[in-house]
Design an enzyme around this catalytic site. Structure first.
Site, PDB file in Angstrom:
ATOM      1  N   SER A   9       0.843  -1.198   0.000  1.00  0.00           N
ATOM      2  CA  SER A   9       0.000   0.000   0.000  1.00  0.00           C
ATOM      3  C   SER A   9       0.872   1.239   0.000  1.00  0.00           C
ATOM      4  O   SER A   9       1.653   1.471   0.925  1.00  0.00           O
ATOM      5  CB  SER A   9      -0.889   0.019   1.244  1.00  0.00           C
ATOM      6  OG  SER A   9      -1.426   1.315   1.399  1.00  0.00           O
ATOM      7  N   HIS A  34      -1.324  -1.226  -4.157  1.00  0.00           N
ATOM      8  CA  HIS A  34      -2.600  -0.841  -3.540  1.00  0.00           C
ATOM      9  C   HIS A  34      -2.578   0.668  -3.317  1.00  0.00           C
ATOM     10  O   HIS A  34      -1.654   1.206  -2.708  1.00  0.00           O
ATOM     11  CB  HIS A  34      -2.733  -1.604  -2.223  1.00  0.00           C
ATOM     12  CG  HIS A  34      -4.010  -1.416  -1.501  1.00  0.00           C
ATOM     13  ND1 HIS A  34      -5.142  -2.149  -1.783  1.00  0.00           N
ATOM     14  CD2 HIS A  34      -4.355  -0.592  -0.489  1.00  0.00           C
ATOM     15  CE1 HIS A  34      -6.122  -1.785  -0.969  1.00  0.00           C
ATOM     16  NE2 HIS A  34      -5.669  -0.837  -0.168  1.00  0.00           N
ATOM     17  N   ASP A  36      -4.696   3.864  -1.759  1.00  0.00           N
ATOM     18  CA  ASP A  36      -5.770   4.195  -0.818  1.00  0.00           C
ATOM     19  C   ASP A  36      -6.287   5.604  -1.049  1.00  0.00           C
ATOM     20  O   ASP A  36      -5.618   6.590  -0.732  1.00  0.00           O
ATOM     21  CB  ASP A  36      -5.241   4.063   0.613  1.00  0.00           C
ATOM     22  CG  ASP A  36      -5.020   2.617   0.989  1.00  0.00           C
ATOM     23  OD1 ASP A  36      -5.999   1.868   1.002  1.00  0.00           O
ATOM     24  OD2 ASP A  36      -3.859   2.239   1.245  1.00  0.00           O
ATOM     25  N   MET A  38      -8.801   8.441  -0.060  1.00  0.00           N
ATOM     26  CA  MET A  38      -9.613   8.841   1.107  1.00  0.00           C
ATOM     27  C   MET A  38     -10.108  10.263   0.927  1.00  0.00           C
ATOM     28  O   MET A  38      -9.367  11.135   0.468  1.00  0.00           O
ATOM     29  CB  MET A  38      -8.772   8.768   2.375  1.00  0.00           C
ATOM     30  CG  MET A  38      -8.139   7.406   2.610  1.00  0.00           C
ATOM     31  SD  MET A  38      -7.322   7.353   4.209  1.00  0.00           S
ATOM     32  CE  MET A  38      -6.474   5.780   4.082  1.00  0.00           C
ATOM     33  N   HIS A  67      -8.357   1.390  -3.842  1.00  0.00           N
ATOM     34  CA  HIS A  67      -9.301   1.172  -2.741  1.00  0.00           C
ATOM     35  C   HIS A  67      -9.963   2.509  -2.446  1.00  0.00           C
ATOM     36  O   HIS A  67      -9.333   3.403  -1.883  1.00  0.00           O
ATOM     37  CB  HIS A  67      -8.490   0.637  -1.550  1.00  0.00           C
ATOM     38  CG  HIS A  67      -9.267   0.458  -0.296  1.00  0.00           C
ATOM     39  ND1 HIS A  67      -8.654   0.239   0.922  1.00  0.00           N
ATOM     40  CD2 HIS A  67     -10.606   0.445  -0.046  1.00  0.00           C
ATOM     41  CE1 HIS A  67      -9.574   0.108   1.850  1.00  0.00           C
ATOM     42  NE2 HIS A  67     -10.769   0.238   1.296  1.00  0.00           N
ATOM     43  N   MET A  69     -12.049   4.796  -0.451  1.00  0.00           N
ATOM     44  CA  MET A  69     -12.690   5.046   0.853  1.00  0.00           C
ATOM     45  C   MET A  69     -13.324   6.428   0.762  1.00  0.00           C
ATOM     46  O   MET A  69     -12.851   7.390   1.370  1.00  0.00           O
ATOM     47  CB  MET A  69     -11.642   4.971   1.967  1.00  0.00           C
ATOM     48  CG  MET A  69     -11.214   3.544   2.269  1.00  0.00           C
ATOM     49  SD  MET A  69      -9.611   3.471   3.084  1.00  0.00           S
ATOM     50  CE  MET A  69      -8.551   3.587   1.660  1.00  0.00           C
ATOM     51  N   MET A 138     -11.599  -5.464   5.513  1.00  0.00           N
ATOM     52  CA  MET A 138     -10.775  -4.550   6.304  1.00  0.00           C
ATOM     53  C   MET A 138     -10.479  -5.183   7.668  1.00  0.00           C
ATOM     54  O   MET A 138     -11.395  -5.604   8.376  1.00  0.00           O
ATOM     55  CB  MET A 138     -11.496  -3.218   6.524  1.00  0.00           C
ATOM     56  CG  MET A 138     -11.645  -2.359   5.287  1.00  0.00           C
ATOM     57  SD  MET A 138     -10.113  -2.027   4.398  1.00  0.00           S
ATOM     58  CE  MET A 138      -9.128  -1.206   5.659  1.00  0.00           C
ATOM     59  N   GLY A 143      -8.633   4.402   7.197  1.00  0.00           N
ATOM     60  CA  GLY A 143      -8.286   5.807   7.401  1.00  0.00           C
ATOM     61  C   GLY A 143      -6.797   6.037   7.573  1.00  0.00           C
ATOM     62  O   GLY A 143      -6.291   7.058   7.148  1.00  0.00           O
ATOM     63  N   PHE A 144      -6.110   5.087   8.170  1.00  0.00           N
ATOM     64  CA  PHE A 144      -4.692   5.321   8.474  1.00  0.00           C
ATOM     65  C   PHE A 144      -3.888   4.033   8.334  1.00  0.00           C
ATOM     66  O   PHE A 144      -4.423   2.946   8.569  1.00  0.00           O
ATOM     67  CB  PHE A 144      -4.545   5.842   9.908  1.00  0.00           C
ATOM     68  CG  PHE A 144      -5.314   7.113  10.130  1.00  0.00           C
ATOM     69  CD1 PHE A 144      -4.769   8.342   9.772  1.00  0.00           C
ATOM     70  CD2 PHE A 144      -6.601   7.079  10.638  1.00  0.00           C
ATOM     71  CE1 PHE A 144      -5.492   9.516   9.938  1.00  0.00           C
ATOM     72  CE2 PHE A 144      -7.338   8.247  10.813  1.00  0.00           C
ATOM     73  CZ  PHE A 144      -6.777   9.474  10.465  1.00  0.00           C
ATOM     74  N   GLY A 146      -0.586   1.684   9.634  1.00  0.00           N
ATOM     75  CA  GLY A 146       0.097   1.425  10.891  1.00  0.00           C
ATOM     76  C   GLY A 146      -0.792   1.130  12.081  1.00  0.00           C
ATOM     77  O   GLY A 146      -0.343   1.206  13.229  1.00  0.00           O
ATOM     78  N   ASP A 176      -6.818  -6.202   4.345  1.00  0.00           N
ATOM     79  CA  ASP A 176      -6.141  -4.898   4.388  1.00  0.00           C
ATOM     80  C   ASP A 176      -6.174  -4.332   5.803  1.00  0.00           C
ATOM     81  O   ASP A 176      -7.243  -4.075   6.352  1.00  0.00           O
ATOM     82  CB  ASP A 176      -6.885  -3.967   3.417  1.00  0.00           C
ATOM     83  CG  ASP A 176      -6.267  -2.593   3.302  1.00  0.00           C
ATOM     84  OD1 ASP A 176      -5.193  -2.361   3.882  1.00  0.00           O
ATOM     85  OD2 ASP A 176      -6.871  -1.746   2.606  1.00  0.00           O
ATOM     86  N   GLY A 177      -4.973  -4.138   6.359  1.00  0.00           N
ATOM     87  CA  GLY A 177      -4.863  -3.487   7.661  1.00  0.00           C
ATOM     88  C   GLY A 177      -4.135  -4.340   8.677  1.00  0.00           C
ATOM     89  O   GLY A 177      -4.565  -5.442   9.012  1.00  0.00           O
ATOM     90  N   GLY A 178      -2.984  -3.851   9.117  1.00  0.00           N
ATOM     91  CA  GLY A 178      -2.242  -4.554  10.165  1.00  0.00           C
ATOM     92  C   GLY A 178      -1.636  -5.874   9.713  1.00  0.00           C
ATOM     93  O   GLY A 178      -1.321  -6.734  10.539  1.00  0.00           O
ATOM     94  N   GLY A 198       1.057  -2.007   4.156  1.00  0.00           N
ATOM     95  CA  GLY A 198       1.623  -0.673   4.038  1.00  0.00           C
ATOM     96  C   GLY A 198       2.876  -0.555   4.869  1.00  0.00           C
ATOM     97  O   GLY A 198       4.007  -0.640   4.366  1.00  0.00           O
ATOM     98  N   SER A 199       2.687  -0.404   6.182  1.00  0.00           N
ATOM     99  CA  SER A 199       3.863  -0.168   7.031  1.00  0.00           C
ATOM    100  C   SER A 199       4.795  -1.374   7.089  1.00  0.00           C
ATOM    101  O   SER A 199       6.002  -1.201   7.262  1.00  0.00           O
ATOM    102  CB  SER A 199       3.425   0.270   8.428  1.00  0.00           C
ATOM    103  OG  SER A 199       2.367  -0.509   8.885  1.00  0.00           O
TER     104      SER A 199
HETATM  105  C1  DX5 Z   1      -6.121   1.822   5.719  1.00  0.00           C
HETATM  106  C2  DX5 Z   1      -5.757   1.467   4.315  1.00  0.00           C
HETATM  107  C3  DX5 Z   1      -4.677   0.480   4.198  1.00  0.00           C
HETATM  108  C4  DX5 Z   1      -3.363   0.903   4.835  1.00  0.00           C
HETATM  109  C5  DX5 Z   1      -2.807  -0.326   5.467  1.00  0.00           C
HETATM  110  O1  DX5 Z   1      -7.300   2.517   5.714  1.00  0.00           O
HETATM  111  O2  DX5 Z   1      -6.881   0.957   3.605  1.00  0.00           O
HETATM  112  O3  DX5 Z   1      -4.472   0.045   2.870  1.00  0.00           O
HETATM  113  O4  DX5 Z   1      -2.428   1.431   3.946  1.00  0.00           O
HETATM  114  O5  DX5 Z   1      -1.696   0.024   6.197  1.00  0.00           O
HETATM  115  P1  DX5 Z   1      -0.992  -0.993   7.209  1.00  0.00           P
HETATM  116  O6  DX5 Z   1      -0.574  -2.174   6.374  1.00  0.00           O
HETATM  117  O7  DX5 Z   1       0.139  -0.206   7.737  1.00  0.00           O
HETATM  118  O8  DX5 Z   1      -2.022  -1.376   8.232  1.00  0.00           O
HETATM  119 ZN    ZN Z   2      -6.495   0.013   1.605  1.00  0.00          ZN
END
Ligand code: DX5
Ligand code: ZN
Length: 223
Positions: A9, A34, A36, A38, A67, A69, A138, A143-144, A146, A176-178, A198-199
């Site tokens: 991401s 990916h 994002d 927003m 994606h 959002m 999700m 939204g964020f 990490g 997606d997420g964590g 992402g992170s």
């Molecule tokens: C969050 C995004 C994700 C985000 C995931 O709203 O949809 O795609 O980048 O980031 P990590 O992998 O750091 O949770």
């Molecule tokens: Zn995403």
């Protein structure tokens, strides 16, 4: 089980060095990028729109997974298709005319995905399964980057995988997420095959090594 796909991401990438970031993940064996999007309305953060997707399109040959959002996603679908999106997911929470919106994505030549938040029941997906090309579960509140992985997402993935199997569908499930080397095992065992990170990738000094580590952790579960 078929192979998993890794989708870094860009949210956690260095936007000032987008071309280098894309080159690194492409060389590192990423399967998708990916992106994002927003709007500061559906989610409490603002990122970027079609212009950045078009810039990414010029800088990489990887498939672009957008994606959305955003509220009223149907208004923007054509612009993301024109920008070069190969996959577009919209949130089930945002769209009362889901079938119409997904058809619009498909008629533009992109794959149509339905994204679902942690607090939304998988039951709501039942009627959408026949109109979509992938499901995005999700595992954080969007939204964020990490954020901490929300564990009940594992059971939700398993449940959706069961719903698909009952209908004889082989629709891929994206998560997606964590997602990191510690959480990836459970989501893959539950049935996810597209892994957004992402992170866990852009938060590491060596992106190539990060992708390799994640893929290893994901695939060692299914040998
Ligand atoms: C969050 C995004 C994700 C985000 C995931 O709203 O949809 O795609 O980048 O980031 P990590 O992998 O750091 O949770
Ligand atoms: Zn995403």
């Amino acid at each position: 089980m078929s192979g998993v796909r890794i989708a870094p991401s860009l949210l956690s990438a260095d936007f000032a060095s987008l071309r280098d970031e894309l080159r690194d993940i492409e060389q590192g064996g990423a399967d998708l990028v990916h992106l994002d999007v927003m709007d500061g309305h559906f989610v409490p953060n603002i990122t970027f729109g079609p212009a950045l997707v078009a810039a990414a399109r010029k800088a990489t040959s990887l498939k672009l997974d957008c994606h959305l959002m955003v509220s009223e996603p149907q208004r923007y679908i054509e612009r993301f298709v024109e920008a070069g999106a190969d996959m577009i997911s919209i949130h089930i929470e945002t769209e009362p005319h889901l079938e119409r919106a997904l058809s619009l994505i498909r008629s533009g030549g992109a794959l149509a995905g339905v994204a679902i938040n942690p607090g939304t029941s998988a039951d709501l997906l039942a009627d959408a399964l026949d109109f979509c090309d992938f499901i995005l579960v999700m595992s954080v509140n969007p939204g964020f980057g990490g954020q901490k992985f929300i564990r009940p997402a594992v059971e939700k993935i398993r449940r959706i995988a069961g719903m698909l199997e009952n209908r004889g569908l082989r629709t891929p499930i994206e998560v997606d997420g964590g997602i990191d080397p510690a959480t990836v095992r459970d989501v893959v065992l539950a049935g996810a095959t597209i892994l957004v990170a992402g992170s866990a990738i852009f938060g590491q000094q060596d992106r190539v090594e990060a992708i390799r580590t994640l893929r290893l952790a994901a695939t060692s579960t299914v040998a």
